[in-house]
Design a protein around this motif. Sequence first.
Motif, PDB file in Angstrom:
ATOM      1  N   LYS A  31      -9.056 -10.592 -29.788  1.00 11.18           N
ATOM      2  CA  LYS A  31     -10.219 -11.239 -29.371  1.00 11.18           C
ATOM      3  C   LYS A  31     -10.924 -10.826 -28.545  1.00 11.18           C
ATOM      4  O   LYS A  31     -10.698 -10.907 -27.333  1.00 11.18           O
ATOM      5  CB  LYS A  31     -10.172 -12.723 -29.425  1.00 11.18           C
ATOM      6  N   GLY A  32     -12.272 -10.179 -28.744  1.00 11.20           N
ATOM      7  CA  GLY A  32     -13.132  -9.739 -28.040  1.00 11.20           C
ATOM      8  C   GLY A  32     -13.866 -10.810 -27.293  1.00 11.20           C
ATOM      9  O   GLY A  32     -13.867 -11.924 -27.597  1.00 11.20           O
ATOM     10  N   LYS A  33     -14.563 -10.680 -26.274  1.00  8.60           N
ATOM     11  CA  LYS A  33     -15.267 -11.528 -25.376  1.00  8.60           C
ATOM     12  C   LYS A  33     -16.515 -11.965 -25.947  1.00  8.60           C
ATOM     13  O   LYS A  33     -17.394 -10.957 -26.539  1.00  8.60           O
ATOM     14  CB  LYS A  33     -15.442 -11.172 -24.079  1.00  8.60           C
ATOM     15  N   PRO A  34     -16.911 -13.201 -26.490  1.00 11.19           N
ATOM     16  CA  PRO A  34     -18.005 -13.548 -27.049  1.00 11.19           C
ATOM     17  C   PRO A  34     -19.474 -13.042 -26.347  1.00 11.19           C
ATOM     18  O   PRO A  34     -19.492 -12.978 -25.263  1.00 11.19           O
ATOM     19  CB  PRO A  34     -18.092 -15.240 -27.075  1.00 11.19           C
ATOM     20  N   VAL A  35     -20.317 -12.821 -26.920  1.00 13.25           N
ATOM     21  CA  VAL A  35     -21.497 -12.157 -26.499  1.00 13.25           C
ATOM     22  C   VAL A  35     -22.255 -13.463 -26.249  1.00 13.25           C
ATOM     23  O   VAL A  35     -22.677 -14.306 -27.271  1.00 13.25           O
ATOM     24  CB  VAL A  35     -22.217 -11.489 -27.627  1.00 13.25           C
ATOM     25  N   CYS A  36     -22.999 -13.576 -25.125  1.00 15.89           N
ATOM     26  CA  CYS A  36     -23.564 -14.825 -24.793  1.00 15.89           C
ATOM     27  C   CYS A  36     -25.236 -14.671 -25.142  1.00 15.89           C
ATOM     28  O   CYS A  36     -25.627 -13.842 -24.890  1.00 15.89           O
ATOM     29  CB  CYS A  36     -23.639 -15.271 -23.323  1.00 15.89           C
ATOM     30  N   ASN A  37     -25.812 -15.714 -26.178  1.00 14.92           N
ATOM     31  CA  ASN A  37     -27.080 -15.624 -26.640  1.00 14.92           C
ATOM     32  C   ASN A  37     -27.676 -16.738 -26.631  1.00 14.92           C
ATOM     33  O   ASN A  37     -27.046 -17.945 -26.437  1.00 14.92           O
ATOM     34  CB  ASN A  37     -27.157 -15.144 -28.058  1.00 14.92           C
ATOM     35  N   GLN A  38     -29.143 -16.695 -26.274  1.00 17.36           N
ATOM     36  CA  GLN A  38     -29.656 -17.900 -26.466  1.00 17.36           C
ATOM     37  C   GLN A  38     -31.108 -17.844 -27.324  1.00 17.36           C
ATOM     38  O   GLN A  38     -31.398 -16.575 -27.319  1.00 17.36           O
ATOM     39  CB  GLN A  38     -30.188 -18.165 -24.824  1.00 17.36           C
ATOM     40  N   THR A  39     -31.555 -18.960 -27.595  1.00 15.56           N
ATOM     41  CA  THR A  39     -32.851 -18.784 -28.488  1.00 15.56           C
ATOM     42  C   THR A  39     -34.140 -19.271 -27.770  1.00 15.56           C
ATOM     43  O   THR A  39     -34.196 -20.329 -26.856  1.00 15.56           O
ATOM     44  CB  THR A  39     -32.580 -19.901 -29.794  1.00 15.56           C
ATOM     45  N   ILE A  40     -35.026 -18.526 -27.781  1.00 15.05           N
ATOM     46  CA  ILE A  40     -36.370 -18.797 -27.434  1.00 15.05           C
ATOM     47  C   ILE A  40     -37.257 -19.173 -28.382  1.00 15.05           C
ATOM     48  O   ILE A  40     -37.341 -18.445 -29.276  1.00 15.05           O
ATOM     49  CB  ILE A  40     -36.902 -17.701 -26.256  1.00 15.05           C
ATOM     50  N   SER A  41     -37.818 -20.300 -28.371  1.00 15.84           N
ATOM     51  CA  SER A  41     -38.670 -20.812 -29.548  1.00 15.84           C
ATOM     52  C   SER A  41     -39.909 -21.232 -29.088  1.00 15.84           C
ATOM     53  O   SER A  41     -40.262 -21.856 -27.939  1.00 15.84           O
ATOM     54  CB  SER A  41     -38.064 -21.758 -30.323  1.00 15.84           C
ATOM     55  N   GLY A  42     -40.859 -21.341 -29.896  1.00 18.57           N
ATOM     56  CA  GLY A  42     -42.167 -21.800 -29.562  1.00 18.57           C
ATOM     57  C   GLY A  42     -43.198 -21.666 -30.905  1.00 18.57           C
ATOM     58  O   GLY A  42     -42.825 -21.334 -32.071  1.00 18.57           O
ATOM     59  N   MET A  43     -44.432 -21.611 -30.570  1.00 19.36           N
ATOM     60  CA  MET A  43     -45.529 -21.174 -31.620  1.00 19.36           C
ATOM     61  C   MET A  43     -46.834 -20.296 -31.236  1.00 19.36           C
ATOM     62  O   MET A  43     -46.913 -20.198 -29.913  1.00 19.36           O
ATOM     63  CB  MET A  43     -45.763 -22.307 -32.548  1.00 19.36           C
ATOM     64  N   ALA A  44     -47.324 -19.602 -31.982  1.00 16.68           N
ATOM     65  CA  ALA A  44     -48.452 -18.955 -31.723  1.00 16.68           C
ATOM     66  C   ALA A  44     -49.735 -19.588 -32.339  1.00 16.68           C
ATOM     67  O   ALA A  44     -49.690 -19.969 -33.723  1.00 16.68           O
ATOM     68  CB  ALA A  44     -48.551 -17.593 -32.113  1.00 16.68           C
ATOM     69  N   THR A  45     -50.940 -19.748 -31.590  1.00 15.47           N
ATOM     70  CA  THR A  45     -52.148 -20.192 -32.154  1.00 15.47           C
ATOM     71  C   THR A  45     -53.306 -19.271 -31.760  1.00 15.47           C
ATOM     72  O   THR A  45     -53.207 -18.558 -30.676  1.00 15.47           O
ATOM     73  CB  THR A  45     -52.298 -21.603 -31.514  1.00 15.47           C
ATOM     74  N   ASP A  46     -54.257 -19.570 -32.505  1.00 18.53           N
ATOM     75  CA  ASP A  46     -55.694 -18.866 -32.349  1.00 18.53           C
ATOM     76  C   ASP A  46     -56.290 -19.391 -31.223  1.00 18.53           C
ATOM     77  O   ASP A  46     -56.414 -20.751 -31.094  1.00 18.53           O
ATOM     78  CB  ASP A  46     -56.507 -19.131 -33.501  1.00 18.53           C
ATOM     79  N   ARG A  47     -56.644 -18.750 -30.138  1.00 22.04           N
ATOM     80  CA  ARG A  47     -57.267 -19.482 -28.812  1.00 22.04           C
ATOM     81  C   ARG A  47     -58.480 -20.220 -29.020  1.00 22.04           C
ATOM     82  O   ARG A  47     -58.714 -21.082 -28.348  1.00 22.04           O
ATOM     83  CB  ARG A  47     -57.246 -18.283 -27.842  1.00 22.04           C
ATOM     84  N   LYS A  48     -59.305 -19.689 -29.758  1.00 25.11           N
ATOM     85  CA  LYS A  48     -60.443 -20.271 -30.277  1.00 25.11           C
ATOM     86  C   LYS A  48     -60.359 -21.478 -31.202  1.00 25.11           C
ATOM     87  O   LYS A  48     -60.778 -22.664 -31.043  1.00 25.11           O
ATOM     88  CB  LYS A  48     -61.464 -19.391 -30.844  1.00 25.11           C
TER      89      LYS A  48
END
Length: 644
Positions: free
Chosen positions: A421-438
């Motif tokens: 068994k190899g060592k697990p790769v540690c990952n995280q999720t970054i989430s959010g949204m994108a909007t029109d500034r105006k």
Amino acid sequence: MKKLYILSLVLSFTFSFAQTNLKKADALFKNYAYADASKAYEEILQNIKSPTAQTLKNAADSYYFISDARNALKWYKKLYEVQGNNLTDIYYLRYIQSLKGVMDYDEADKMTKEYLTKKGDQKEVNRYVAQKAKIDSLSKAKSLYTVKNLDINTSKSDFGATFFQDRIVFTSARDTTKFSEKLYTWNNQPFLNLYVAERNPADGSLFNETVFLPNVMTKYHEATASFDAAGKTIYYSTNIVKKNKLIIDETKTNNFQIVKGDIVNNKLENPQKVFFDSNDYSVGHPSLSEDGQWLFFASDMPNGIGETDLYYVKIAADGTMSSPVNLGPKINTIGNDLFPFFHNGNLYFSSDGHYGYGDLDVYESKLLADGTFSDPVNLGAPINSNKDDFSFIIDSADNYGYVSSNREGGKGDDDIYFFTKGKPVCNQTISGMATDRKTKLPLADVTIMGYNSYSDVLGETKTNYEGKYAIIVPCGKVVKMIAAKPNYSNDEKTVETTNENEGEIKDVNFELSNYDDLVVKKKGVEKVDVNPIYFDYDKYDITPLAIEELTKVVFIMKKFPNIRIKIESHTDSRGKDSYNLKLSDNRAKSTRDYIVSQDIDASRIESAIGYGESRLINKCKNGVKCTENEHLLNRRSDFIIIQK
């Protein structure tokens, strides 16, 4: 693994017949002689046009219990044609597992959904959805495990490896005993015995196997052992025997029991039954925790959840055991839950009732702070396959271990496989949204990129139609996030991930400006859209009001790094022409200097020139009477875009 064959034992060792008929086939089935019963039913059903549901069940089960999924499926399909969704829970399960056994996963999922709809249990639906999603994600990810078959395996059943000091004890039906003439009629193999083998640390191979604790060996089954940390105490599964004769229950079945004993000079001493052994049901598959305080086991004792459930007892310092505790519906299912192994706070076990690849799969569940266990997680391929995968053990450092399987490509029946068994790769999720500034509306198809400090790409994704995104990046990193969309400004954020594997950092949101909202177009010329730049009378110092408008110029140049401009400043016609020319030029250059002071490269401003009153945009030239507002139109600064 032949389903439950290590938890029950038939009493009839042979059943000869010259002519096959239904009564004899039923007798074979009743006596658990499934290998012979399957052949008998196969012959009978060729000549019966309308077999009863019970005959179809027996025929299918005979194949199912000897792990012949292809032939079992044939008769389960016939049974389904007869009974439809009136199938009982256990026959739905066996039908679904047989479909998976031949890798017909689409039909298996269809039948699973039909069964769950019929049952109407939302918790079961939620478990199915979650476990299926996990398996789908596992199929897309690189496995931590590599497995290989071992040379020690035979054409008979070899399984149940367990650590014993620096060696391995395992269970086998190999013909090495004086009882080899006795065959277990379930599968027509010799009875099981415990063996011990040396282990090669370099490649995990096993060799020099010998019978383990010869004075334990009987002419019946001894299997699936577990030891304390010192290797001086053993728990193992064996048939219930008295005076060398099997003790049977009301169904004429001999059940299994767990025996505890001391190991002294390669002999078993002071053997004792555990207090929860019973002639009326089986207990087996003992697994002792590293600290010796928990004993896990499998049993079909009354009031369980399924065919075989997992239980535990707590063991006090003086050896006193608590009453058995069922691990509950989070772990146990309507099917078979077997082969527990508790290690480093994790419970590994095999089940055919949870959503998996087919037949028994290995699952992992974590012991939580409140004493309960987390939702089981399938270990995925290659630990699991569409056949039986069970008896999983792993070393204290989580680097290697052994698992048993009757998958295709083995040496015979059940085989022991070594895995790393190899060592697990540690990952995280970054989430959010994108909007029109105006407009503040969500933006779809925005590219979200994550970079490390060396500008290496850590992850990439796009927003969906709701403007939402989720990107997976490594743990413990400072991540530069950039959101980009054609004809829009970029937006950047810096996020620092933690070392919490599979954690999520939410609400990392971006605002992007549409290029067309920041410029005005007139006669083919594009200019930055700003209000008049106000200066104090007869001065060219940048005022707070001027800064407010110049911030728009700085913004568009930062957000669109390829833009180059030229600055043109103008005055109205009042005052001397030469004076206005000099004043406007000073204002243009003062404006340029301010923009450069805001970290804009000076090379991106091609020129900054004042034109005085030479480029009036209305009638208000010298000598023409105009209102203040009309003169104001000529007092302007233009930021003309010459490259984008």
